[in-house]
Design a protein around this motif. Structure first.
Motif, short mmCIF file in Angstrom:
data_model
loop_
_atom_site.label_atom_id
_atom_site.label_comp_id
_atom_site.label_asym_id
_atom_site.label_seq_id
_atom_site.Cartn_x
_atom_site.Cartn_y
_atom_site.Cartn_z
N PRO A 160 0.60 -1.10 0.01
CA PRO A 160 -0.51 -0.01 0.05
C PRO A 160 1.00 1.44 -0.04
CG PRO A 160 -0.91 -1.50 1.42
CD PRO A 160 0.24 -2.09 1.04
N ARG A 161 0.41 2.27 -0.79
CA ARG A 161 1.02 3.63 -1.50
C ARG A 161 0.22 4.35 -0.86
NH1 ARG A 161 6.67 2.66 -2.93
NH2 ARG A 161 7.44 0.84 -1.94
N VAL A 162 -0.65 4.90 -1.47
CA VAL A 162 -1.73 5.05 -1.24
C VAL A 162 -2.60 5.58 -0.85
CG1 VAL A 162 -2.62 7.04 -3.54
CG2 VAL A 162 -1.22 5.93 -3.98
N LEU A 163 -3.33 6.79 0.04
CA LEU A 163 -5.07 6.54 0.68
C LEU A 163 -5.72 7.52 0.15
CD1 LEU A 163 -7.02 5.01 2.85
CD2 LEU A 163 -5.67 7.39 4.41
N VAL A 164 -6.46 6.81 -0.66
CA VAL A 164 -7.45 7.87 -1.47
C VAL A 164 -8.78 7.75 0.21
CG1 VAL A 164 -9.57 8.36 -2.91
CG2 VAL A 164 -7.59 7.14 -3.46
N VAL A 165 -9.00 9.29 0.38
CA VAL A 165 -10.23 9.85 0.77
C VAL A 165 -10.81 10.99 -0.46
CG1 VAL A 165 -11.01 10.62 3.34
CG2 VAL A 165 -8.80 9.56 3.08
N ILE A 166 -12.53 10.18 0.60
CA ILE A 166 -13.59 11.27 -0.77
C ILE A 166 -14.18 12.23 0.22
CG2 ILE A 166 -14.90 12.01 -2.57
CD1 ILE A 166 -14.30 9.13 -3.35
N ASN A 167 -14.15 14.04 0.25
CA ASN A 167 -14.27 14.14 1.40
C ASN A 167 -15.45 15.67 1.20
OD1 ASN A 167 -15.78 15.06 4.13
ND2 ASN A 167 -14.08 16.07 4.43
#
Length: 458
Positions: free
Chosen positions: A225-232
């Protein structure tokens, strides 16, 4: 000719493209377009018009444009109107002149990262929003936020299997479920690995730290895991994350050394009582230098959403924080391939981040129109929530923000069995029936991802 005789055919194209799915413009929408053509041709249906609810395009659903935005762009398209037409207010002419005088004519290309004057205005907007300094050099203008989603994920891509691994593993991108399908489609296109973390429907689709940890721990050993996407605010789920949740996410990203991709394009779309948009950049700085100088963050904004809803102009920005020199160099090299972002999109974005001031002639009208748009969206959010919750077999969390409701639906076992026998997702079968029998085009929850055994639509 047989397909195999063509140079470009299914066996010769990028194999990762074969697995891309994008439900928002998927087979149900293609079916709706066919039905619309038949309606236009006079072929009778059980309804007289289609209601298009598959995409967040406010103007297509009747929203009126914001006058100030369109007036400034009109003068940029035809600069002769600045001197010859007295219809336009002085602040409209001033904004247009400023953009034109700084290279914003539509006949020109701009700098690779966008016009400096507009990047400065974006930086001023971010600084005013968060109360934290913003360097315009960290702002990248784009042809819509979607372009930057793809550009950023592509930086992590390793298209050849032999080169796509760390310790023999693909790079992983943590995405919320439900999610905006552009993420899963781009992850597939760039041979990355999706790492799903589920939003908590019982807590108004909030993000739970223990669920992030579960998803991360289960992914380790299967990918890196390298990227964390958060939609807010959330798409498709309409939640607005609480400040403490966002700060927990930042702490988690630092702990696991993850790059945060914060999709904040709906930051103006907050309706629920007590809800407030809180940016990831602000969270970084509130937590102190240990976070604000080390956690890598890309924050996205778009002209297509908010109160403007100017989808066709394709304007957006990305603020990139704490990139190391090598990453920045590689990203800039990649961006050079695109030429420049849409100049029209840059212009409309500039007017959004630099609206009329209280002492300018367009201020009152602009505020009235903006309040009208956001007020109408708030009313529709309340109506959608109340209506779905009044229908037996449906349940909908309050729509706190963004532009979508995501109700759950109880489907009869017989329909579920029939769908599986036909190789369809049960909610896709329901949405197909809703389209063909009632003329309403929505997107099934399976196109966004959902917990197994649950069914939704957006």
């Amino acid at each position: 000719m047989d397909d195999s005789e063509f140079v470009l055919n299914q066996s010769s194209i990028n194999p990762y493209i074969l697995n891309i799915e994008y439900a928002v413009r998927g087979p149900i929408v293609a079916n709706a377009q066919r039905i619309q053509s038949e309606l236009d041709a006079g072929i009778p249906k059980p309804f007289t018009e289609l209601i298009w609810c598959n995409i967040g395009d406010c103007h297509a659903m009747g929203q009126k444009p914001i006058s100030f935005l369109r007036q400034v762009v009109a003068l940029i398209v035809d600069p002769s109107l600045i001197e010859s037409d007295s219809h336009y207010p002085a602040d409209v002419k001033q904004r247009a002149r400023r953009i034109l005088d700084n290279g914003g004519g539509l006949q020109y290309s701009s700098e690779m990262l966008g016009l400096p004057v507009i990047r400065q205005d974006c930086a001023n907007y971010i600084q005013d929003r968060d109360g934290v300094p913003c360097n315009p050099d960290s702002v990248i203008l784009s042809t819509g936020a979607g372009e930057m989603i793809k550009e950023l994920l592509q930086v992590f891509a390793r298209l050849q299997p032999s080169a796509s691994t760390v310790n023999g593993l693909q790079y992983g991108v943590m995405i919320p479920i439900p999610q905006y399908p552009m993420y899963s489609a781009s992850i597939t296109q760039y041979n990355l690995q999706s790492v799903h973390y589920y939003l908590d429907e019982s807590d108004n689709w909030s993000l739970d730290l223990s669920e992030l940890r579960r998803a991360y721990d289960e992914a380790v050993g299967k990918c890196e895991p390298r990227v964390l996407v958060v939609i807010n605010p959330g798409n498709p789920t309409g939640q607005v994350l609480r400040k403490e949740v966002i700060e927990d996410v930042v702490r988690f990203a630092k702990e696991k050394n993850l790059f945060i991709l914060a999709d904040e394009v709906y930051q103006h779309n907050v309706y629920a009582e007590g809800a407030k948009f809180y940016s990831f950049k602000r969270a970084l700085h509130r937590l102190g230098p240990e976070f604000s100088t080390t956690v890598q963050l890309a924050s996205l904004m778009s002209a297509s959403k908010g109160y403007a809803g100017e989808c066709g102009f394709r304007g957006g920005y990305c603020e990139l924080l704490n990139p190391d020199a090598r990453l920045q160099s590689l990203l800039y090299r990649q961006l050079a391939n695109r030429g420049c972002p849409s100049v029209a999109g840059q212009a409309i974005l500039d007017v959004i981040v630099n609206p009329p001031k209280p002492d300018e002639p367009s201020f009152a009208e602009h505020e009235r129109e903006k309040s009208q748009v956001l007020g109408d969206l708030k009313l529709k959010a309340q109506m959608a929530t109340e209506t779905f919750n009044s229908i037996p077999g449906m349940r909908c969390n309050p729509v706190q923000g963004a532009m979508y409701a995501f109700p759950s639906i109880e489907l009869p076992p017989k329909l579920i069995e029939e769908a599986k026998a036909k190789g369809m997702q049960p909610d896709a079968m329901y949405c197909t029936a809703l389209l063909e029998e009632k003329g309403v085009c929505v997107v099934p929850g399976s196109g966004f991802g959902q917990r197994p055994g649950t069914y939704h639509f957006r």
